[in-house]
Design a protein around this motif. Structure first.
Motif, PDB file in Angstrom:
ATOM      1  N   SER A 281       0.795  -0.904   0.105  1.00 25.19           N
ATOM      2  CA  SER A 281       0.161  -0.032   0.092  1.00 25.19           C
ATOM      3  C   SER A 281       0.823   1.442  -0.011  1.00 25.19           C
ATOM      4  O   SER A 281       0.542   2.464   0.595  1.00 25.19           O
ATOM      5  CB  SER A 281      -0.965   0.184   0.955  1.00 25.19           C
ATOM      6  OG  SER A 281      -1.464  -1.434   0.961  1.00 25.19           O
ATOM      7  N   THR A 282       1.694   0.928  -1.289  1.00 22.54           N
ATOM      8  CA  THR A 282       2.964   2.649  -0.934  1.00 22.54           C
ATOM      9  C   THR A 282       3.261   2.551  -1.994  1.00 22.54           C
ATOM     10  O   THR A 282       2.943   1.880  -3.124  1.00 22.54           O
ATOM     11  CB  THR A 282       3.785   2.466  -0.774  1.00 22.54           C
ATOM     12  OG1 THR A 282       3.597   1.163   1.407  1.00 22.54           O
ATOM     13  CG2 THR A 282       5.021   3.356   0.047  1.00 22.54           C
ATOM     14  N   VAL A 283       3.030   3.903  -2.602  1.00 23.78           N
ATOM     15  CA  VAL A 283       3.497   4.850  -3.432  1.00 23.78           C
ATOM     16  C   VAL A 283       5.103   5.171  -4.084  1.00 23.78           C
ATOM     17  O   VAL A 283       5.137   5.856  -2.428  1.00 23.78           O
ATOM     18  CB  VAL A 283       2.600   5.667  -4.530  1.00 23.78           C
ATOM     19  CG1 VAL A 283       2.609   6.482  -3.758  1.00 23.78           C
ATOM     20  CG2 VAL A 283       2.935   5.754  -5.412  1.00 23.78           C
ATOM     21  N   TYR A 284       5.913   5.348  -4.492  1.00 24.30           N
ATOM     22  CA  TYR A 284       6.989   5.591  -4.404  1.00 24.30           C
ATOM     23  C   TYR A 284       7.338   7.284  -5.695  1.00 24.30           C
ATOM     24  O   TYR A 284       6.632   7.224  -6.558  1.00 24.30           O
ATOM     25  CB  TYR A 284       7.945   4.792  -4.972  1.00 24.30           C
ATOM     26  CG  TYR A 284       8.258   3.564  -4.023  1.00 24.30           C
ATOM     27  CD1 TYR A 284       7.505   3.172  -4.092  1.00 24.30           C
ATOM     28  CD2 TYR A 284       8.506   4.121  -2.516  1.00 24.30           C
ATOM     29  CE1 TYR A 284       7.026   1.525  -2.951  1.00 24.30           C
ATOM     30  CE2 TYR A 284       8.516   3.238  -2.196  1.00 24.30           C
ATOM     31  CZ  TYR A 284       7.689   1.509  -1.798  1.00 24.30           C
ATOM     32  OH  TYR A 284       7.870   0.028  -1.074  1.00 24.30           O
ATOM     33  N   LEU A 285       8.165   7.831  -5.781  1.00 29.90           N
ATOM     34  CA  LEU A 285       8.327   8.686  -6.415  1.00 29.90           C
ATOM     35  C   LEU A 285      10.267   8.657  -6.602  1.00 29.90           C
ATOM     36  O   LEU A 285      10.990   9.523  -5.465  1.00 29.90           O
ATOM     37  CB  LEU A 285       8.396  10.563  -6.316  1.00 29.90           C
ATOM     38  CG  LEU A 285       8.134  11.428  -7.273  1.00 29.90           C
ATOM     39  CD1 LEU A 285       7.361  11.135  -8.218  1.00 29.90           C
ATOM     40  CD2 LEU A 285       7.932  12.525  -7.125  1.00 29.90           C
ATOM     41  N   GLN A 286      10.715   8.071  -7.394  1.00 26.80           N
ATOM     42  CA  GLN A 286      12.092   7.953  -7.918  1.00 26.80           C
ATOM     43  C   GLN A 286      12.624   9.402  -8.369  1.00 26.80           C
ATOM     44  O   GLN A 286      12.362   9.289  -9.201  1.00 26.80           O
ATOM     45  CB  GLN A 286      12.541   6.848  -7.997  1.00 26.80           C
ATOM     46  CG  GLN A 286      14.369   6.478  -8.409  1.00 26.80           C
ATOM     47  CD  GLN A 286      14.562   6.907  -7.348  1.00 26.80           C
ATOM     48  OE1 GLN A 286      14.207   6.010  -6.616  1.00 26.80           O
ATOM     49  NE2 GLN A 286      16.229   7.432  -7.123  1.00 26.80           N
ATOM     50  N   MET A 287      13.776  10.336  -7.680  1.00 19.27           N
ATOM     51  CA  MET A 287      13.741  11.591  -8.160  1.00 19.27           C
ATOM     52  C   MET A 287      15.178  11.725  -8.569  1.00 19.27           C
ATOM     53  O   MET A 287      15.991  11.268  -7.315  1.00 19.27           O
ATOM     54  CB  MET A 287      13.478  12.589  -7.127  1.00 19.27           C
ATOM     55  CG  MET A 287      12.365  12.766  -6.541  1.00 19.27           C
ATOM     56  SD  MET A 287      11.529  14.260  -6.310  1.00 19.27           S
ATOM     57  CE  MET A 287      12.758  14.332  -4.581  1.00 19.27           C
ATOM     58  N   ASN A 288      15.430  11.611  -9.948  1.00 14.87           N
ATOM     59  CA  ASN A 288      17.303  11.508 -10.268  1.00 14.87           C
ATOM     60  C   ASN A 288      17.490  12.723 -10.935  1.00 14.87           C
ATOM     61  O   ASN A 288      16.416  13.238 -11.600  1.00 14.87           O
ATOM     62  CB  ASN A 288      17.514  10.487 -10.923  1.00 14.87           C
ATOM     63  CG  ASN A 288      17.313   8.692 -10.720  1.00 14.87           C
ATOM     64  OD1 ASN A 288      16.972   8.972  -9.184  1.00 14.87           O
ATOM     65  ND2 ASN A 288      17.035   8.242 -11.350  1.00 14.87           N
ATOM     66  N   SER A 289      18.914  13.211 -10.681  1.00 10.36           N
ATOM     67  CA  SER A 289      18.890  13.971 -11.579  1.00 10.36           C
ATOM     68  C   SER A 289      18.462  15.384 -10.969  1.00 10.36           C
ATOM     69  O   SER A 289      17.715  16.226 -12.241  1.00 10.36           O
ATOM     70  CB  SER A 289      19.199  14.338 -13.542  1.00 10.36           C
ATOM     71  OG  SER A 289      19.663  13.060 -13.591  1.00 10.36           O
ATOM     72  N   LEU A 290      18.291  16.451  -9.883  1.00 13.01           N
ATOM     73  CA  LEU A 290      18.201  17.098  -9.372  1.00 13.01           C
ATOM     74  C   LEU A 290      18.198  18.520  -9.688  1.00 13.01           C
ATOM     75  O   LEU A 290      19.205  17.912  -9.859  1.00 13.01           O
ATOM     76  CB  LEU A 290      17.605  16.693  -8.206  1.00 13.01           C
ATOM     77  CG  LEU A 290      16.087  15.453  -7.653  1.00 13.01           C
ATOM     78  CD1 LEU A 290      16.752  14.959  -5.680  1.00 13.01           C
ATOM     79  CD2 LEU A 290      14.569  16.006  -7.721  1.00 13.01           C
ATOM     80  N   LYS A 291      17.262  19.598 -10.084  1.00 11.13           N
ATOM     81  CA  LYS A 291      17.402  20.832 -10.167  1.00 11.13           C
ATOM     82  C   LYS A 291      16.636  21.579  -8.878  1.00 11.13           C
ATOM     83  O   LYS A 291      16.054  21.298  -8.059  1.00 11.13           O
ATOM     84  CB  LYS A 291      16.689  20.463 -11.159  1.00 11.13           C
ATOM     85  CG  LYS A 291      17.516  19.917 -12.204  1.00 11.13           C
ATOM     86  CD  LYS A 291      16.608  20.735 -13.531  1.00 11.13           C
ATOM     87  CE  LYS A 291      16.767  19.524 -14.997  1.00 11.13           C
ATOM     88  NZ  LYS A 291      16.294  19.465 -16.419  1.00 11.13           N
TER      89      LYS A 291
END
Length: 121
Positions: free
Chosen positions: A77-87
């Motif tokens: 019951s989990t959603v993820y947001l993988q964030m790469n190359s952050l600005k």
């Protein structure tokens, strides 16, 4: 009712990565389309990404395509947001939301409290 709790925000240098998590409780997680939104200081909240109930389809804003990936684990019951190359322009409070499709559009009924992401340049 659905309760959503985000985690994983923090301070990161430009070019770095973070993974946000959003744990849901309450009603059946698989009943909901899940989305991530963000709101930067002085700006309106904007859509970041969404994922269908099965997890087979995802959608993302043009500003994050190729850098951010949304996923879900229905067993957890989990959603993820993988964030790469952050600005630096990714700096915002990030919210997850649970919604359903009505009349051809997704309406988000439940929102988390938000988690702060700060990207230093």
């Amino acid at each position: 009712q659905v309760q959503l709790v985000e985690s994983g925000g923090g301070l990161v240098q430009a070019g770095g990565s973070l993974r946000l998590s959003c744990a849901a409780s309450g009603r059946t997680f698989t009943s909901y389309i899940m989305g991530w939104f963000r709101q930067a200081p002085g700006k309106e909240r904007e859509f970041v990404a969404s994922i269908t109930r099965s997890g087979l389809s995802t959608y993302g804003a043009d500003s994050v395509k190729g850098r951010f990936t949304i996923s879900r684990d229905n067993a957890k019951s989990t959603v993820y947001l993988q964030m790469n190359s952050l600005k630096s322009e990714d700096t915002a409070v990030y919210y997850c939301a649970a919604g359903q499709s009505r009349f051809g559009r997704v309406e988000y009924d439940y929102w988390g409290q938000g988690t702060q992401v700060t990207v230093s340049s």
